[in-house]
Design an enzyme around this catalytic site. Structure first.
Site, PDB file in Angstrom:
ATOM      1  N   ASP A 246     -11.216   4.138  -5.815  1.00  0.00           N
ATOM      2  CA  ASP A 246     -10.947   2.944  -4.723  1.00  0.00           C
ATOM      3  C   ASP A 246     -11.156   3.592  -3.491  1.00  0.00           C
ATOM      4  O   ASP A 246     -10.249   4.588  -3.001  1.00  0.00           O
ATOM      5  CB  ASP A 246      -9.763   2.449  -4.970  1.00  0.00           C
ATOM      6  CG  ASP A 246      -9.303   1.302  -4.083  1.00  0.00           C
ATOM      7  OD1 ASP A 246     -10.103   0.909  -3.247  1.00  0.00           O
ATOM      8  OD2 ASP A 246      -8.204   0.740  -4.066  1.00  0.00           O
ATOM      9  N   ASP A 252      -9.520   5.048   7.099  1.00  0.00           N
ATOM     10  CA  ASP A 252      -8.300   5.103   7.949  1.00  0.00           C
ATOM     11  C   ASP A 252      -7.520   6.640   7.676  1.00  0.00           C
ATOM     12  O   ASP A 252      -6.901   7.191   8.735  1.00  0.00           O
ATOM     13  CB  ASP A 252      -7.348   4.006   7.475  1.00  0.00           C
ATOM     14  CG  ASP A 252      -7.824   2.807   7.557  1.00  0.00           C
ATOM     15  OD1 ASP A 252      -8.733   2.504   8.484  1.00  0.00           O
ATOM     16  OD2 ASP A 252      -7.588   1.946   6.513  1.00  0.00           O
TER      17      ASP A 252
HETATM   18  O1  RIB Z   1      -9.428   0.057   5.956  1.00  0.00           O
HETATM   19  C1  RIB Z   1      -8.818  -0.424   4.832  1.00  0.00           C
HETATM   20  C2  RIB Z   1      -8.054  -1.807   5.489  1.00  0.00           C
HETATM   21  O2  RIB Z   1      -8.814  -2.665   5.871  1.00  0.00           O
HETATM   22  C3  RIB Z   1      -7.231  -2.462   4.267  1.00  0.00           C
HETATM   23  O3  RIB Z   1      -5.887  -1.819   4.063  1.00  0.00           O
HETATM   24  C4  RIB Z   1      -7.273  -3.899   4.892  1.00  0.00           C
HETATM   25  O4  RIB Z   1      -5.913  -4.130   5.227  1.00  0.00           O
HETATM   26  C5  RIB Z   1      -8.088  -3.814   5.778  1.00  0.00           C
HETATM   27  O5  RIB Z   1      -7.584  -3.880   7.031  1.00  0.00           O
END
Ligand code: RIB
Length: 301
Positions: A246, A252
């Protein structure tokens, strides 16, 4: 005197996730897996990722006064994030509707909710959080005016990292503050428009010409390309090979790790080499924040 390695200004969403064999075409219905609800949002994800790695981290965000907001606050605290800057109320907590296919790729629709109510006034009122941070990072699930206010409020010497996701046209004052601008192919092509070219090296050079001090293009399983405007050097950083389950939140985690390591004084290529390992670890588990590795897990990769 810096008392946070990283301050993240950004979104916090409840991620409502369904596994699908394939995404529906327009007008089509498909059946998927049971629904799962996870803490997410690009800002909250970055903060959780940095804290899990051991960075002292604070989050400046807005959630609703509701169960999703509670879920997010609890997840941030469990990861070790300082949540004094998380404002509560004004609208329902942001929600992300996410489908994940068997290859681990995701598609996301975000309802910003309270994220859209994080205002420039909120940033001005948060000077005590901004001042002591080595690095401040932001994304674009909160209003662009709010991100621009972050840039205006940054103390001298504080590094600013921006992931322009979801992409939007960026004012020159925001671009000029980015060190680096961190983005994937889709975001690079959006910002560059028709002049993008086909190779990551073309995107990096084109993006540097728009004003950021440095650029990092993430390339998924192929790692990242870093471009430093001070030297004009372009460096490819490979990723370890992993089995993707996943990919949600992996970008992030990458950006958070990069920002943290830059704040510790690493150069861009070294920080990116660490960050690709963090991103690779994050794709091997389901969910966003639950998938983020500790420093020990990154060393073992
Ligand atoms: O980058 C992933 C995130 O993008 C997810 O957690 C979702 O909330 C969106 O903001």
């Amino acid at each position: 005197m810096h008392s946070y390695d990283l301050l993240v200004v950004g979104s916090a969403n409840a991620d409502l996730v369904i596994g699908v064999e394939r995404r529906p075409a327009p007008g089509e219905t498909v059946l998927g897996s049971d629904l799962t609800v996870h803490p997410g949002g690009k800002g909250a994800n970055q903060a959780a990722a940095a804290a899990r790695l051991g960075a002292s981290t604070a989050l400046l965000a807005r959630v609703g006064d509701d169960a999703h907001g509670q879920l997010l606050l609890e997840a941030q605290r469990a990861a070790g994030v300082d949540t004094a800057g998380v404002l509560v109320g004004g609208a329902p907590t942001g929600v992300a509707l996410i489908t994940v296919d068997p290859s681990g790729d995701n598609s996301i629709v975000v309802s910003p909710g309270a994220n859209a109510r994080l205002t420039p006034d909120d940033i001005r009122a948060a000077g005590s959080l901004l001042a002591p941070a080595r690095v401040v990072s932001a994304q674009l699930e909160v209003p662009l005016d709010t991100v621009a206010e972050v840039v205006r409020t940054l103390p001298a010497g504080t590094r600013f990292v921006l992931n322009p996701s979801p992409p939007a046209p960026l004012p020159s004052e925001v671009l000029a503050a980015c060190d680096p601008l961190v983005l994937n192919e889709h975001e690079a092509r959006f910002i560059l428009g028709d002049s993008a070219g086909d190779a990551p090296e073309d995107w990096a050079r084109g993006l540097l010409a728009l004003g950021p001090r440095s650029v990092v293009v993430t390339l998924g399983a192929a790692g990242a390309l870093v471009a430093d405007g001070r030297t004009d050097a372009l460096v490819r950083v490979p990723s370890p090979k992993v089995e993707a389950v996943d990919t949600t939140g992996a970008g992030d985690a990458f950006t958070a790790a990069l920002a943290w390591r830059l704040g510790l004084g690493q150069d861009l290529a070294a920080a990116a080499a660490y960050a690709v390992r963090v991103g690779a670890a994050a794709v091997t588990r389901a969910g966003a924040q639950e998938s983020f590795p500790t420093a020990e897990e990154v060393s073992a990769l």
